[in-house]
Design an enzyme around this catalytic site. Structure first.
Site, mmCIF file in Angstrom:
data_model
loop_
_atom_site.group_PDB
_atom_site.id
_atom_site.type_symbol
_atom_site.label_atom_id
_atom_site.label_comp_id
_atom_site.label_asym_id
_atom_site.label_seq_id
_atom_site.Cartn_x
_atom_site.Cartn_y
_atom_site.Cartn_z
ATOM 1 C CD GLU A 1 -2.829 1.058 2.484
ATOM 2 O OE1 GLU A 1 -3.866 1.734 2.462
ATOM 3 O OE2 GLU A 1 -2.509 0.320 3.447
ATOM 4 C CE LYS B 1 -7.549 1.673 2.963
ATOM 5 N NZ LYS B 1 -6.352 2.038 3.760
ATOM 6 C CB CYS C 1 -4.832 -1.604 3.831
ATOM 7 S SG CYS C 1 -4.017 -1.787 5.444
#
Length: 263
Positions: free
Chosen positions: A41, A109, A143
């Site tokens: 990430e 994200k 994540c």
């Protein structure tokens, strides 16, 4: 096919150093015969909010450098990177770049990590993404998304046979990481590629110092760990047989047996 996960310590606000490390990993993966290298990430910048705001104008140049690495080494590269949105704001965005240096997919994200104040500094995504890649249909998360199983179930419904998750997952949640990665693979009967940072990141007085524990993983559709790193920098490589997805779904038709009308 052989795939590689590049696990390393991302240097905050230092894209030049990070790009050099990425280039080394990509070259090693190409020499090993990998068709894909997955990065963690925020692979070129880390989470320095002030520095990242200043790096927005050059973020596209960093992605162009990654695309050139893919083209030169004749392999695909994916990871999450700082991106400037249409509104001029920073975003945490996964890019999947093919072996010709062409961008195949972008995923911003969805779930921003409030404990890192990510929700205060980044623009969230609004779309689930499944794309045709050299792995076949591939779904994406980043994540914190790992904790939200409905995202990966939707990717599976859209045909994903492989799901990729770049991450910066910190201590003390190693048990959560290993359990959730395997769970996402088992419940969606897919290969799951989870690429974590390692090392330390100093965020300042409000958040403190974070230690990332590595343990990047390749998990098959039965939930078996094909390969797992320890806590050190490494290039984790393994051969995977994508036919195992159909074999698993045929032997145990859990996805077919779902009752979505009642959920």
């Amino acid at each position: 096919m052989k795939i590689s996960l590049a696990q390393y310590e991302v240097k905050r606000g230092d894209p030049a150093t990070n790009l050099k490390r990425i280039e080394q990993f990509v070259s090693r993966a190409a020499d090993a015969g990998s068709m894909l290298v997955c990065l963690p990430e925020m692979a070129t910048t880390g989470f320095d909010w002030k520095a990242n705001r200043n790096l927005l104008e050059s973020s596209n140049e960093h992605l162009e450098a990654i695309a050139e690495m893919a083209k030169v080494n004749k392999l695909a590269i994916c990871g999450s990177f700082l991106e400037k949105t249409e509104a001029g704001e920073p975003a945490n965005t996964l890019h999947f770049i093919d072996s010709d240096g062409v961008l195949l997919a972008q995923y911003r994200k969805l779930h921003l990590f409030s404990l890192f104040q990510e929700d205060q500094h980044m623009e969230s995504g609004s779309q689930i993404v499944v794309a045709e890649t050299n792995l076949g249909k591939t779904g994406f998360g980043i994540c914190y998304d790992l904790r939200f199983p409905e995202l990966f179930r939707k990717c599976a419904e859209l045909g994903a046979r492989v799901q990729i998750l770049p991450a910066a997952f910190p201590r003390p949640r190693l048990h959560h990481w290993r359990t959730l990665v395997q769970a996402r693979a088992i419940e969606n009967q897919c290969f799951f590629l989870a690429i974590n940072q390692c090392g330390f990141e100093i965020h300042g007085h409000e958040i403190g110092t974070t230690q990332y524990f590595g343990h990047s993983m390749i998990v098959d559709p039965w939930g078996r760990i094909v390969a797992e790193a320890d806590e050190e920098e490494c290039l984790l490589s393994a051969e995977i047989d994508l036919n195992l997805v159909e074999e698993t779904r045929g032997k145990l038709p859990a996805l077919k047996d779902r009752m979505p009308d009642f959920l």
